[in-house]
Design an enzyme around this catalytic site. Structure first.
Site, PDB file in Angstrom:
ATOM      1  N   CYS A 105       9.280  -2.584   1.810  1.00 58.46           N
ATOM      2  CA  CYS A 105       8.387  -1.475   2.160  1.00 58.46           C
ATOM      3  C   CYS A 105       7.334  -1.380   1.059  1.00 58.46           C
ATOM      4  O   CYS A 105       7.672  -1.127  -0.097  1.00 58.46           O
ATOM      5  CB  CYS A 105       9.226  -0.198   2.249  1.00 58.46           C
ATOM      6  SG  CYS A 105       8.273   1.291   2.492  1.00 58.46           S
ATOM      7  N   CYS A 112      -2.143   9.580  -2.445  1.00 57.83           N
ATOM      8  CA  CYS A 112      -2.620   9.691  -1.065  1.00 57.83           C
ATOM      9  C   CYS A 112      -3.436  10.969  -0.929  1.00 57.83           C
ATOM     10  O   CYS A 112      -3.176  11.947  -1.630  1.00 57.83           O
ATOM     11  CB  CYS A 112      -1.433   9.726  -0.107  1.00 57.83           C
ATOM     12  SG  CYS A 112      -1.938   9.766   1.622  1.00 57.83           S
ATOM     13  N   CYS A 116       0.416  15.559   3.446  1.00 60.90           N
ATOM     14  CA  CYS A 116       1.520  15.957   4.329  1.00 60.90           C
ATOM     15  C   CYS A 116       2.526  16.802   3.540  1.00 60.90           C
ATOM     16  O   CYS A 116       2.885  16.457   2.410  1.00 60.90           O
ATOM     17  CB  CYS A 116       2.200  14.727   4.930  1.00 60.90           C
ATOM     18  SG  CYS A 116       1.052  13.701   5.855  1.00 60.90           S
ATOM     19  N   SER A 189       2.207   1.525   9.184  1.00 61.46           N
ATOM     20  CA  SER A 189       2.331   2.910   9.644  1.00 61.46           C
ATOM     21  C   SER A 189       1.019   3.656   9.455  1.00 61.46           C
ATOM     22  O   SER A 189       0.183   3.286   8.629  1.00 61.46           O
ATOM     23  CB  SER A 189       3.443   3.621   8.869  1.00 61.46           C
ATOM     24  OG  SER A 189       2.971   4.005   7.605  1.00 61.46           O
ATOM     25  N   CYS A 330      11.064   5.178   2.634  1.00 59.97           N
ATOM     26  CA  CYS A 330       9.667   4.797   2.812  1.00 59.97           C
ATOM     27  C   CYS A 330       8.851   6.044   3.113  1.00 59.97           C
ATOM     28  O   CYS A 330       9.265   6.894   3.864  1.00 59.97           O
ATOM     29  CB  CYS A 330       9.546   3.823   3.967  1.00 59.97           C
ATOM     30  SG  CYS A 330      10.398   2.297   3.635  1.00 59.97           S
TER      31      CYS A 330
HETATM   32  S1  SF4 Z   1       3.268  10.878   4.536  1.00 60.43           S
HETATM   33 FE1  SF4 Z   1       1.914   9.118   4.256  1.00 60.43          FE
HETATM   34  S2  SF4 Z   1      -0.107   9.912   4.859  1.00 60.43           S
HETATM   35 FE2  SF4 Z   1       1.180  11.704   4.535  1.00 60.43          FE
HETATM   36  S3  SF4 Z   1       0.765  12.266   2.404  1.00 60.43           S
HETATM   37 FE3  SF4 Z   1       2.574  10.914   2.402  1.00 60.43          FE
HETATM   38  S4  SF4 Z   1       1.781   8.889   2.021  1.00 60.43           S
HETATM   39 FE4  SF4 Z   1       0.060  10.169   2.649  1.00 60.43          FE
END
Ligand code: SF4
Ligand SMILES: Cc1cc2nc3c(=O)[nH]c(=O)nc-3n(C[C@H](O)[C@H](O)[C@H](O)COP(=O)(O)OP(=O)(O)OC[C@H]3O[C@@H](n4cnc5c(N)ncnc54)[C@H](O)[C@@H]3O)c2cc1C
Lengths: 347, 277
Positions: A105, A112, A116, A189, A330
């Site tokens: 992974c 990021c 989220c 993803s 992951c």
């Molecule tokens: S789930 Fe993925 S897109 Fe959402 S904040 Fe975490 S790393 Fe970023």
């Protein structure tokens, strides 16, 4: 001055490099061979190149592979590797061995931007996009490289927010002159950044995994700010524009949060949303993160959810939880080695 | 669009219709085509296919973007512009549009920063010196053409009472909401580094009075609160726990503010954020 990395360049980029150095055109194919089939770590190891070619390449370039800095191993065999990137930052890759498949992974960004609520990577903010070199180095420098059967882009970062480098890395993994892997061994993803997702669908053949986590707009917004911009409904609408053929797989990832998205209404909502899409659903147990208002659903609820979806014809699995003791799920990877530039903030 | 001439290539063996063949190539990179050992093309055949492939992709983008005339371009501070363009459609306050300089460019997203009943549609943006769009966009003149998408997005901030929190140009959707008379029962908190970054502050002050709070991290005057918006949120005794909280701005701001609000007892389902990623 640090040298430019050759590892991570596509064949056409290598062609430009050799042309600029005045070397014969066929040298690019030879270099690709040494890099992506033989995984050499120095230019001097490219022994079928002329001495002159190696000297000229050495002046400007290096192979650019970096071994992992450290690793942790879970009781279940999962290994979490920490790699250093340029700017002295860190990313993680998780090696997940199973009976007849070994999956890596990998990360696509340092941090990021997508915010989220349930994600540890989100908490560290965004530091940088990984180059194709840094993306591929996670595979190439892995001690278990030659045992790998699958790669998933589900580590730190949103792959579609770094689409150029992700596509470049996919080209290198799948091209005849590269690793020559089947794209069916790769799964990428996304939370559904629609324009980049369209590019991915059009320019790659790898599988696509969409992080859904709720079928309802109001609720998904609370979990994932992207829902304000590209709603799950719009993501599905975009998917309907393409024919994925029999081989290419679309899956939906669904982390189950206790009392939030695990009710029978959610099963109904999912069935409605996914109606007519040939796909599978992966239910994921939530690894609680520090100070999170969310908790994971219990396994009984997850099984009920899986059975209801399966009964309606959607292949649904509960993803095995791996490496909980070392925290390597992951998409929930984290690195503590961070500096927050407080004085730069405007709030 | 006419399908390209791909000559009498090896592909005929596979019984592909020309159209199917070209569609197939929307999935294959130019690199793979060039190096294919299965299909053999002349340079011209290949060039035709490549331009067809690019045309197919651009068609998709073009379908989404339409040309509009620029009405005005106002420089609000050294690097922040407020641009108004013709309004070819209705929208909801809080929505975004995608904008590009040319129909085939990859567009960027902007919150609409004007009220729903205004004659024109406006956006507020800061120039990223190495960015692709904002440097040329900052130079547009009245009557120039730019390309915009239909409005979309769901950051509509429908529920009240509410606290709206913005940093930098993240104030844009809230300007649209106030101008659309959608700010009856709200508090607006805006954070910025310097005093000149409180865009439309006179208007917002006139509309919202004491419900409009400005936090400035590097300067101060009688109208602003010196210090960080985050310090205020951590320490204030006036933090309504049942309000909806709508956050707009950078990812880091959203993460930091959300963490503070949750630590102070605000339920996560009362916090909604728009991130300028
Ligand atoms: S789930 Fe993925 S897109 Fe959402 S904040 Fe975490 S790393 Fe970023
Ligand atoms: C929902 C939403 C709403 C938004 N609303 C607004 C708004 O109202 N106002 C506003 O000002 N912005 C808004 N944005 C941000 C906006 O969409 C653009 O991202 C921003 O204006 C920069 O565009 P650009 O083309 O100039 O820069 P880009 O070309 O997109 O580059 C962005 C930044 O990345 C850097 N960069 C570019 N390429 C690279 C690279 N290869 N490697 C490393 N760094 C690189 C650039 O230097 C620049 O600083 C919004 C974003 C979203 C998602």
């Amino acid at each position: 001055m640090s040298k430019e990395a050759l590892y991570g360049k596509t064949l056409s980029e290598l062609k430009t490099c050799v042309k600029d150095l005045g070397l014969p055109a066929f040298t690019s194919k030879q270099i690709a061979d040494w890099l992506y089939k033989k995984h050499v770590t120095t230019i001097d190891d490219m022994t079928n190149l002329s001495k002159k070619a190696r000297t000229e390449l050495n002046d400007k370039y290096e192979v650019g592979l970096m071994p992992p800095q450290s690793f942790q191993e879970s009781v279940d065999g999962t290994k979490k590797y920490l790699y250093q990137t340029s700017n002295n930052q860190f990313i993680e890759a998780a090696y997940l061995p199973e009976d007849n498949r070994n999956t890596l992974c990998i990360s696509s960004q340092v941090g990021c931007k997508m915010g989220c609520l349930f994600c540890m990577t989100a908490r560290q903010g965004f530091q940088k996009n990984l180059t194709s070199n840094e993306i591929l180095n996670q595979i190439a420098s892995l001690p278990e490289r030659d045992t790998l059967t699958n790669v998933v882009y589900m580590g730190m970062g949103e792959p579609m927010d770094n689409i150029e480098n992700v596509l470049k890395s996919l080209e290198i993994i799948t091209a005849e002159w590269g690793y020559a892997w089947s794209p069916r061994r790769i799964n990428v993803s996304t939370i559904g950044v629609v324009p980049a997702m369209r590019r991915f669908i059009e320019e790659s053949e790898a599988h696509l995994a969409i992080s859904l986590h709720s079928p309802f707009n109001d609720e998904r917004k609370q979990l994932m700010p992207i829902e304000n911009v590209y709603t799950a409904e719009k993501v599905i609408e975009a998917l309907r524009d393409y024919d994925f053929g029999r081989q290419r797989r679309i899956s939906f990832e669904y982390i189950m949060f206790k009392g939030v998205n695990d009710s029978p209404q959610h099963v109904k909502g999912l069935l409605q949303l996914l109606n007519g899409i040939k796909c599978r659903v992966n239910l994921i147990h939530f690894h609680p993160i520090p100070n999170s208002p969310l908790e994971g659903s219990d396994y009984k609820t997850m099984e009920f959810f899986r059975d209801k979806l399966s009964q309606k014809g959607i292949t649904t699995t509960i993803r095995k939880s791996r490496g909980e003791d070392i925290y390597a799920a992951c998409g929930l990877l984290s690195t503590k080695k961070l500096i927050k530039e407080n004085n730069e903030k405007d709030y | 669009m006419a399908v390209p001439d791909i000559g009498n290539s090896h592909f005929c063996f596979y019984n592909f219709e020309c159209q199917d063949f070209c569609l197939l190539f929307t999935r294959i990179t130019v690199e793979q085509m060039t190096n294919s050992t299965v299909f053999q093309f002349t340079k011209q055949n290949l060039a035709n296919i490549v331009s067809y492939k690019i045309e197919l992709m651009n068609q998709h983008k073009r379908k989404e973007l339409q040309a509009v005339k620029v009405i005005s371009n106002d420089l609000l501070t050294d690097d922040v512009h407020y641009i108004s363009v013709e309004k070819p459609f209705d929208f909801k306050a809080g929505q975004v549009v995608a904008i590009a300089m040319h129909a085939d460019d990859e567009p960027r997203l902007y919150s609409i920063a004007s009220g729903i009943n205004k004659q024109h549609l406006s956006i507020l943006f800061d120039v990223k010196p190495d960015g692709e769009l904002t440097p040329p966009l900052s130079l547009v003149q009245p009557n120039d053409t730019v390309y915009i998408s239909e409005p979309f997005g769901k950051f509509l901030c429908l529920e009240q009472p509410a606290t709206w929190i913005a940093t930098g140009t993240g104030i844009a959707p809230f300007i649209s909401l106030v101008e659309s008379a959608r700010a009856e029962n709200i508090h607006l908190l805006h954070g910025a580094r310097t005093l000149d970054k409180f865009f439309f502050q006179d208007y917002l002050e006139a509309q919202l009075g004491h419900n409009y709070l400005r936090f400035c991290t590097t300067e101060s005057n009688e109208k602003t609160i010196a210090g960080r918006l985050t310090s205020y949120l951590e320490n204030t005794e006036n933090l309504p726990t049942d309000n909806k909280y709508y956050l707009c701005g950078s990812s880091q701001m959203v993460i930091d503010v959300r963490e503070i609000l949750i630590a102070r007892g605000i339920a996560f389902d009362n916090i909604i954020a728009e991130i300028y990623f």
